[in-house]
Design a protein around this motif. Structure first.
Motif, short mmCIF file in Angstrom:
data_model
loop_
_atom_site.label_atom_id
_atom_site.label_comp_id
_atom_site.label_asym_id
_atom_site.label_seq_id
_atom_site.Cartn_x
_atom_site.Cartn_y
_atom_site.Cartn_z
N LEU A 183 39.32 -8.73 -10.79
CA LEU A 183 38.66 -9.81 -9.94
C LEU A 183 39.28 -11.19 -10.67
O LEU A 183 39.57 -11.32 -11.76
N VAL A 184 39.65 -11.91 -9.43
CA VAL A 184 40.31 -13.23 -9.85
C VAL A 184 39.63 -14.23 -9.02
O VAL A 184 39.38 -14.37 -7.97
N CYS A 207 40.03 -12.84 0.85
CA CYS A 207 39.02 -12.85 -0.42
C CYS A 207 37.57 -12.65 -0.01
O CYS A 207 37.36 -12.41 0.98
N ALA A 208 37.04 -12.20 -1.08
CA ALA A 208 35.72 -11.78 -1.46
C ALA A 208 34.74 -12.72 -0.44
O ALA A 208 33.88 -12.12 0.23
N THR A 209 34.85 -13.92 -0.42
CA THR A 209 34.14 -14.92 -0.08
C THR A 209 33.96 -14.60 1.41
O THR A 209 33.02 -14.77 2.04
N LEU A 210 35.34 -14.96 1.99
CA LEU A 210 35.10 -14.88 3.56
C LEU A 210 34.96 -13.26 4.10
O LEU A 210 34.32 -13.38 5.24
N VAL A 266 52.37 -2.16 -1.53
CA VAL A 266 51.23 -2.99 -1.60
C VAL A 266 50.31 -3.22 -0.46
O VAL A 266 51.14 -3.58 0.68
N CYS A 267 49.21 -2.96 -0.31
CA CYS A 267 48.26 -3.38 0.92
C CYS A 267 47.80 -4.57 0.66
O CYS A 267 46.81 -4.58 -0.17
N TYR A 268 47.94 -5.60 1.63
CA TYR A 268 47.32 -6.65 1.57
C TYR A 268 46.41 -6.90 2.59
O TYR A 268 46.52 -6.70 3.88
N LEU A 269 44.81 -6.96 1.83
CA LEU A 269 43.75 -6.91 2.95
C LEU A 269 43.30 -8.35 3.14
O LEU A 269 42.78 -9.07 2.35
N ALA A 270 43.76 -8.83 4.31
CA ALA A 270 43.38 -10.21 4.80
C ALA A 270 41.98 -10.26 5.47
O ALA A 270 42.10 -9.71 6.60
N ASN A 307 36.14 -17.07 -4.54
CA ASN A 307 35.93 -18.34 -4.77
C ASN A 307 34.79 -18.83 -5.63
O ASN A 307 33.80 -18.06 -5.68
N GLU A 308 35.19 -19.36 -6.69
CA GLU A 308 34.21 -19.84 -7.69
C GLU A 308 33.23 -21.04 -7.14
O GLU A 308 33.78 -22.09 -6.91
N VAL A 309 32.20 -20.62 -6.53
CA VAL A 309 31.57 -21.57 -5.71
C VAL A 309 30.45 -22.50 -6.44
O VAL A 309 29.64 -23.60 -5.65
N GLY A 310 30.08 -22.17 -7.41
CA GLY A 310 28.90 -22.89 -8.34
C GLY A 310 29.09 -24.01 -9.11
O GLY A 310 28.38 -24.42 -9.85
N LEU A 311 30.51 -24.45 -8.97
CA LEU A 311 30.63 -25.56 -9.79
C LEU A 311 30.66 -26.86 -9.29
O LEU A 311 31.00 -27.90 -9.88
N GLY A 312 30.41 -26.99 -7.87
CA GLY A 312 30.33 -28.23 -7.20
C GLY A 312 29.01 -28.72 -7.09
O GLY A 312 28.11 -28.29 -7.67
N ILE A 313 28.95 -29.60 -6.11
CA ILE A 313 27.56 -30.23 -5.91
C ILE A 313 26.75 -29.32 -5.02
O ILE A 313 27.26 -28.35 -4.53
#
Length: 198
Positions: A6-7, A85-88, A29-33, A152-158
Motif C-alpha cells: 500500500l502506497v 487508486c483506491a480512493t477513486l 504489469v497490469c495497471y488497474l486504472a 490518498n491520505e485524506v485525514g491530514l487536511g481541514i
C-alpha cells in the motif's frame, strides 16, 4: 504468492511515480486504472493522458472500478499489478451502487444522499468494505505477482464543509486502515520521498 504493498500520500506527493518504480523491473504489469475519462471533464481527461504517457508502453492497462475481483480472478498471468487508486475505486463503487438502485439521475442521487440515515450509511460502508475484501481475497488466492495499491491520505487536511464529504472522508480513512492492516508493506510518500512505515 506476491506481496501486497500500500502506497499512501497526499495530492501530488509523488505516490504514483513511486508506486510505478516498485514494478519497473517486472516483465509484465497490469495497471488497474480506476479513473475513467469523462468527456465532460477535459481537465480530468488531461490528467489521465499524463498518467498514460508516463507508464511503460509494455504495461497492460485495464480501466474500471466495478467487479475488480472478478477481473483479477481471470487476469492472473502478470508479474505485477498496480491499482491506482483506491480512493477513486471506492467513490466510483459507491456511485455504481447508487445508480443501480436509483437510476442515472445524479441530481436525484444527490438529494437521496442528504437523507441517508446512519444505519443506511453503515450498510453502504459495509458493502464498500466487502468490495475490498473480495479484491484482496482474490489477490491472496490467485495472484502470484506483487500487488501495489495507491491511495490518498485524506485525514491530514481541514474538516470538509459538507456532511457528504465528511462522511466519505471517514469512509476513505477506514478503508485505508483496512488496507494498511492487510498489506505486507506500507509506504507514506511526502514531497516525493517514500517512507516505509510497515
Amino acid at each position: 504468492m506476491g506481496k501486497v504493498v500500500l502506497v499512501t500520500g497526499g495530492a501530488r506527493s509523488g505516490k504514483s511515480d513511486f508506486s510505478e518504480s516498485l514494478l519497473k523491473e517486472k516483465k509484465t504489469v497490469c495497471y488497474l486504472a480506476t479513473n475513467s475519462a469523462n468527456v465532460d471533464d477535459p481537465e480530468n481527461h488531461h490528467r489521465i493522458l499524463l498518467h498514460q504517457q508516463k507508464r511503460p508502453h509494455s504495461w497492460h492497462t485495464e480501466e474500471g472500478y466495478w467487479q475488480v475481483a472478478d477481473y483479477l480472478a481471470q487476469a492472473t498471468g502478470f508479474d505485477g499489478y498496480l491499482l491506482d487508486c483506491a480512493t477513486l475505486l471506492t467513490l466510483n463503487c459507491f456511485y455504481q451502487m447508487m445508480t443501480e438502485q436509483h437510476g442515472q439521475d445524479y441530481a436525484k442521487i444527490d438529494k437521496i444522499i442528504q437523507t441517508l440515515t446512519e444505519e443506511e450509511k453503515q450498510g453502504i460502508e459495509m458493502r464498500l468494505l466487502k468490495e475490498w475484501q473480495e479484491i484482496l481475497k482474490v489477490v491472496r488466492r490467485d495472484i502470484a505477482g506483487d500487488f501495489v495499491i495507491v491511495t490518498n491520505e485524506v485525514g491530514l487536511g481541514i474538516v470538509p464543509e459538507n456532511s457528504f464529504t465528511r462522511w466519505f472522508r471517514d469512509i476513505y480513512g477506514r478503508m485505508n486502515q483496512y488496507l494498511g492492516k492487510e498489506a505486507d508493506e506500507v509506504y507514506l510518500v511526502v514531497a516525493s520521498i517514500p517512507v516505509k512505515i510497515k
